[in-house]
Design an enzyme around this catalytic site. Structure first.
Site, PDB file in Angstrom:
ATOM      1  N   GLY A 137     -20.890 -13.067 -17.778  1.00 41.92           N
ATOM      2  CA  GLY A 137     -21.675 -12.533 -18.893  1.00 41.92           C
ATOM      3  C   GLY A 137     -22.177 -13.624 -19.829  1.00 41.92           C
ATOM      4  O   GLY A 137     -21.531 -14.658 -19.995  1.00 41.92           O
ATOM      5  N   ARG A 190     -22.669 -12.918 -11.261  1.00 47.68           N
ATOM      6  CA  ARG A 190     -21.241 -12.621 -11.127  1.00 47.68           C
ATOM      7  C   ARG A 190     -20.715 -12.769  -9.697  1.00 47.68           C
ATOM      8  O   ARG A 190     -19.649 -12.250  -9.375  1.00 47.68           O
ATOM      9  CB  ARG A 190     -20.951 -11.206 -11.638  1.00 47.68           C
ATOM     10  CG  ARG A 190     -21.071 -11.034 -13.136  1.00 47.68           C
ATOM     11  CD  ARG A 190     -20.391  -9.777 -13.614  1.00 47.68           C
ATOM     12  NE  ARG A 190     -20.565  -9.547 -15.041  1.00 47.68           N
ATOM     13  CZ  ARG A 190     -19.794 -10.080 -15.988  1.00 47.68           C
ATOM     14  NH1 ARG A 190     -18.803 -10.869 -15.663  1.00 47.68           N
ATOM     15  NH2 ARG A 190     -20.026  -9.821 -17.257  1.00 47.68           N
ATOM     16  N   ASP A 220     -11.847 -15.564 -14.745  1.00 45.78           N
ATOM     17  CA  ASP A 220     -12.017 -15.436 -13.289  1.00 45.78           C
ATOM     18  C   ASP A 220     -12.803 -16.611 -12.712  1.00 45.78           C
ATOM     19  O   ASP A 220     -12.438 -17.167 -11.682  1.00 45.78           O
ATOM     20  CB  ASP A 220     -12.760 -14.132 -12.941  1.00 45.78           C
ATOM     21  CG  ASP A 220     -11.806 -12.945 -12.950  1.00 45.78           C
ATOM     22  OD1 ASP A 220     -10.620 -13.145 -12.620  1.00 45.78           O
ATOM     23  OD2 ASP A 220     -12.241 -11.833 -13.304  1.00 45.78           O
ATOM     24  N   LYS A 267     -15.790 -20.089 -21.328  1.00 42.79           N
ATOM     25  CA  LYS A 267     -16.818 -19.234 -21.914  1.00 42.79           C
ATOM     26  C   LYS A 267     -16.387 -17.778 -21.905  1.00 42.79           C
ATOM     27  O   LYS A 267     -15.761 -17.351 -20.947  1.00 42.79           O
ATOM     28  CB  LYS A 267     -18.094 -19.378 -21.075  1.00 42.79           C
ATOM     29  CG  LYS A 267     -19.185 -18.402 -21.373  1.00 42.79           C
ATOM     30  CD  LYS A 267     -19.679 -17.624 -20.138  1.00 42.79           C
ATOM     31  CE  LYS A 267     -18.710 -16.613 -19.633  1.00 42.79           C
ATOM     32  NZ  LYS A 267     -19.240 -15.648 -18.663  1.00 42.79           N
ATOM     33  N   THR A 268     -16.640 -17.023 -22.889  1.00 40.10           N
ATOM     34  CA  THR A 268     -16.674 -15.556 -22.907  1.00 40.10           C
ATOM     35  C   THR A 268     -16.636 -15.066 -24.355  1.00 40.10           C
ATOM     36  O   THR A 268     -15.827 -15.535 -25.154  1.00 40.10           O
ATOM     37  CB  THR A 268     -15.543 -14.864 -22.101  1.00 40.10           C
ATOM     38  OG1 THR A 268     -15.691 -13.450 -22.281  1.00 40.10           O
ATOM     39  CG2 THR A 268     -14.128 -15.240 -22.495  1.00 40.10           C
ATOM     40  N   ASP A 285     -15.575 -12.366 -25.135  1.00 37.73           N
ATOM     41  CA  ASP A 285     -14.389 -11.514 -25.271  1.00 37.73           C
ATOM     42  C   ASP A 285     -13.227 -12.219 -25.978  1.00 37.73           C
ATOM     43  O   ASP A 285     -12.313 -11.563 -26.472  1.00 37.73           O
ATOM     44  CB  ASP A 285     -13.903 -11.047 -23.888  1.00 37.73           C
ATOM     45  CG  ASP A 285     -14.910 -10.118 -23.218  1.00 37.73           C
ATOM     46  OD1 ASP A 285     -15.963  -9.850 -23.826  1.00 37.73           O
ATOM     47  OD2 ASP A 285     -14.647  -9.668 -22.092  1.00 37.73           O
TER      48      ASP A 285
HETATM   49  P1  FBP Z   1     -17.517 -12.436 -19.178  1.00 34.95           P
HETATM   50  O1  FBP Z   1     -16.045 -12.154 -19.129  1.00 34.95           O
HETATM   51  O2  FBP Z   1     -18.103 -12.776 -17.869  1.00 34.95           O
HETATM   52  O3  FBP Z   1     -17.819 -13.469 -20.214  1.00 34.95           O
HETATM   53  O4  FBP Z   1     -18.286 -11.126 -19.649  1.00 34.95           O
HETATM   54  C1  FBP Z   1     -17.787 -10.335 -20.667  1.00 34.95           C
HETATM   55  C2  FBP Z   1     -18.620  -9.112 -20.956  1.00 34.95           C
HETATM   56  O5  FBP Z   1     -19.595  -9.391 -21.927  1.00 34.95           O
HETATM   57  C3  FBP Z   1     -17.701  -7.972 -21.382  1.00 34.95           C
HETATM   58  O6  FBP Z   1     -17.507  -7.984 -22.769  1.00 34.95           O
HETATM   59  C4  FBP Z   1     -18.416  -6.764 -20.843  1.00 34.95           C
HETATM   60  O7  FBP Z   1     -17.518  -5.727 -20.543  1.00 34.95           O
HETATM   61  C5  FBP Z   1     -19.061  -7.269 -19.592  1.00 34.95           C
HETATM   62  O8  FBP Z   1     -19.294  -8.643 -19.785  1.00 34.95           O
HETATM   63  C6  FBP Z   1     -20.361  -6.577 -19.277  1.00 34.95           C
HETATM   64  O9  FBP Z   1     -20.802  -7.022 -18.035  1.00 34.95           O
HETATM   65  P2  FBP Z   1     -22.326  -7.015 -17.572  1.00 34.95           P
HETATM   66  O10 FBP Z   1     -23.002  -8.133 -18.288  1.00 34.95           O
HETATM   67  O11 FBP Z   1     -22.222  -7.306 -16.120  1.00 34.95           O
HETATM   68  O12 FBP Z   1     -22.901  -5.709 -17.925  1.00 34.95           O
END
Ligand code: FBP
Length: 551
Positions: A81, A145, A176, A202-203, A205
């Site tokens: 993400g 992803r 991951d 990175k994230t 979250d």
């Molecule tokens: P990452 O863990 O890859 O940084 O992504 C986090 C996130 O933003 C979450 O908060 C959310 O649940 C998810 O990605 C949404 O995924 P997508 O971008 O595939 O809709």
């Protein structure tokens, strides 16, 4: 391409670096400490990572490192993400590479890890780089992803890197992706491929953190963006005094984003998933808690309020967790049959027949829109996509039902007008705050120092983040140190341990000490928009989470 005045101004911003990284790039080296152990499952992990397990923690210090001046090609990948600051990681890496040797090249693999296996890449040129400095988004090379996990993929990676004469890969990703980076590093070593792999945390979250990684990048900007929006809504609620706003906040599993936003905006309610799990709270008891606060405020003539809901909540409520896990298994093991069921009615009938009694009862009691959302496609890890489940609407519906019951019993005489919101994608590509712009640039710059010092299977680390950037400490952390074994699809897999909200940690304690007051007495805080120019206390502050963790 035309650009906004802010974008133009941000191109000219000079990100701050830790003092040591301002030295000549050939005049800094890594001082390594003693070997490390993984946080658990040491014996098994040592066997799984015979070449890369247990590397020492490194700190960047002054010292000659002529290899930094060697011309080399380095590959970079954005994984997962979006998170504000990704472009600056690449900018830092680019600048460090070019400082080492102007002939060195940065190759960006397109749309995430699949760009590497598909050999789909561009060279990042100085002009191209300049149009992305200090901006949000991952569009410089795109993200994806795709998981790199099979030997066939690893061999393809070696083939592509050899073809492009790539000495090292920098993988910018969450837990991951960094786990996969470590597996790749180990594979490259086992094949003597001569390709290093360095990860960058990175994230948005905020759940990739530990003693050495104080925060993942993007968390700062994303939470400040959501907090601005929440503050605006609070002010609207306080002006009109007629709505309860239920706001779901992104963060796949951990509640760090919701907690940080609560600390910044002081809403009436903020649910913390980790607490729900620890106290084994049912959906009904969460609804009861919110309803009681609505009634208390209504008795004070305040028929309005703000409720924050972490995106991952649904998976932390015990009965929902059980239901989701049964659904995941059913959908994974009976995919062929399930896909033949065309209508939602057929699907839910089959699901209900195959669930345990308890889960079938829970499933049947949910509104049909939530049932549908629970049956939607899984993510590449086989998990339900929590960002697509409208928990905020579910809670509104259930609170409304409960209040109606109470009304009939004569216990509630007020009004309950509600609105729902979901803030997630709004914050992932914001212009990075100064903190994220500086932090990311430093992480990327430092990643090159790790490469120039021959490390692999390491993550770039920049610590001491509650202090001004000049006092930040740059270092190198072996990824195996952060790992343990976890059950994934029936087998034990090495993974970086996800950091959930700690209920005995300072950020949660600060929130818990105040929440009863915020529930009843309107105490909203309006943080306003991220400021990029101005006094330090306005535009150079880290998150309240980070500050509390470093008090
Ligand atoms: P990452 O863990 O890859 O940084 O992504 C986090 C996130 O933003 C979450 O908060 C959310 O649940 C998810 O990605 C949404 O995924 P997508 O971008 O595939 O809709």
């Amino acid at each position: 391409m035309s650009v906004s005045p802010l974008q133009k101004a941000r191109y000219a911003y000079s990100p701050k670096l830790p003092q040591i990284l301002k030295e000549d790039i050939t005049g800094i080296k890594i001082e390594l400490g003693t070997p490390t152990e993984s946080i658990a499952d040491q014996v098994e992990l040592k066997k799984m990572f015979p070449h890369t397990y247990g590397g020492p923690v490194g700190v960047i210090t002054k010292g000659g490192n002529p290899d930094a001046g060697t011309a080399m090609n380095i590959g970079v990948i954005l994984s997962g993400g979006q998170a504000p600051g990704g472009h600056n990681v690449i900018a830092g890496l680019f600048d460090a590479i070019k400082k080492g040797n102007t002939q060195s090249k940065l190759i960006g693999f397109l749309q995430g890890p699949s760009g590497l296996t598909d050999n789909d890449a561009i060279e990042i040129t100085p002009d191209y780089m300049d149009t992305f400095r200090n901006t949000g988004g991952f569009d410089i090379i795109g993200s994806g992803r795709t998981k790199l996990e099979t030997e066939a993929q690893f061999d393809k990676c070696i083939e592509v890197c050899k073809q492009r004469n790539i000495r090292a890969l920098v993988i910018i990703g969450g837990d991951d992706s960094n786990t996969n980076a470590a597996v790749l590093a180990e594979y490259f070593m086992s094949k003597n491929a001569g390709i290093q792999v360095i990860g960058v945390p990175k994230t948005i979250d905020g759940d990739l953190k530990n003693e050495h990684i104080e925060t993942s990048f993007g968390f700062d900007t994303a939470t400040k963006t959501y907090a601005e929006l929440i503050g605006n809504i609070e002010r609207d609620a306080n002006s009109a005094k007629k709505y309860w706003h239920f706001i779901k906040l992104m963060g796949r599993s951990a509640s760090h984003i919701a907690l940080e936003c609560a600390l910044q905006t002081q809403p009436n309610v903020c649910i913390i998933s980790e607490e729900v799990e620890a106290k084994q709270k049912t959906l009904a008891s969460i609804v009861e808690d919110i309803s009681r606060i609505v009634i208390t405020r209504s008795n004070n003539n305040e028929n309005f309020g703000v409720v924050l809901i972490p995106e991952g909540l649904i998976e932390f409520i015990p009965e929902m967790k059980k239901l989701i896990s049964e659904l995941n298994d059913l959908l994974a093991h009976h995919e062929a049959h399930y896909t033949t069921l065309r209508s939602f009615e057929d699907q839910s009938e089959w699901i209900n027949k195959n669930l345990s009694r308890d889960s079938s009862y829970v499933f049947s009691s949910l509104p049909s829109n939530i049932q549908r959302q629970l049956l939607m496609d899984r993510d590449p890890h086989g998990n339900v996509q929590v960002s697509r489940i409208e928990t905020e609407k579910l809670l509104i519906e259930m609170v409304e039902d409960r209040l109606n019951e109470m009304k009939n019993e004569g216990k509630f005489k007020g009004k309950f007008g509600s609105l729902n919101h979901f803030f997630g994608y709004e914050g992932r590509c914001a212009f990075p705050s100064n903190f994220d712009a500086d932090y990311c640039y430093s992480l990327g710059y430092n990643a090159f120092v790790l490469i120039a010092n021959g490390l692999t299977g390491y993550m770039s680390s920049v610590k001491n983040l509650s202090k001004p950037a000049s006092e930040w400490v740059a270092g190198a952390i072996p990824v195996t140190m952060m790992m343990n074994l976890e059950q994934r699809h029936g087998t034990k897999k090495p993974v970086i341990k996800k950091a959930l909200v700690e209920l005995d940690g300072a950020p949660f304690k600060n929130f818990a000490a105040k929440r009863d007051e915020w529930a009843v007495t309107t105490s909203f805080l309006f943080p306003g928009a991220i400021q990029y120019y101005g006094p330090d206390e306005v535009c150079n502050q880290p998150t309240k989470t980070l500050l509390a963790e470093h008090e």
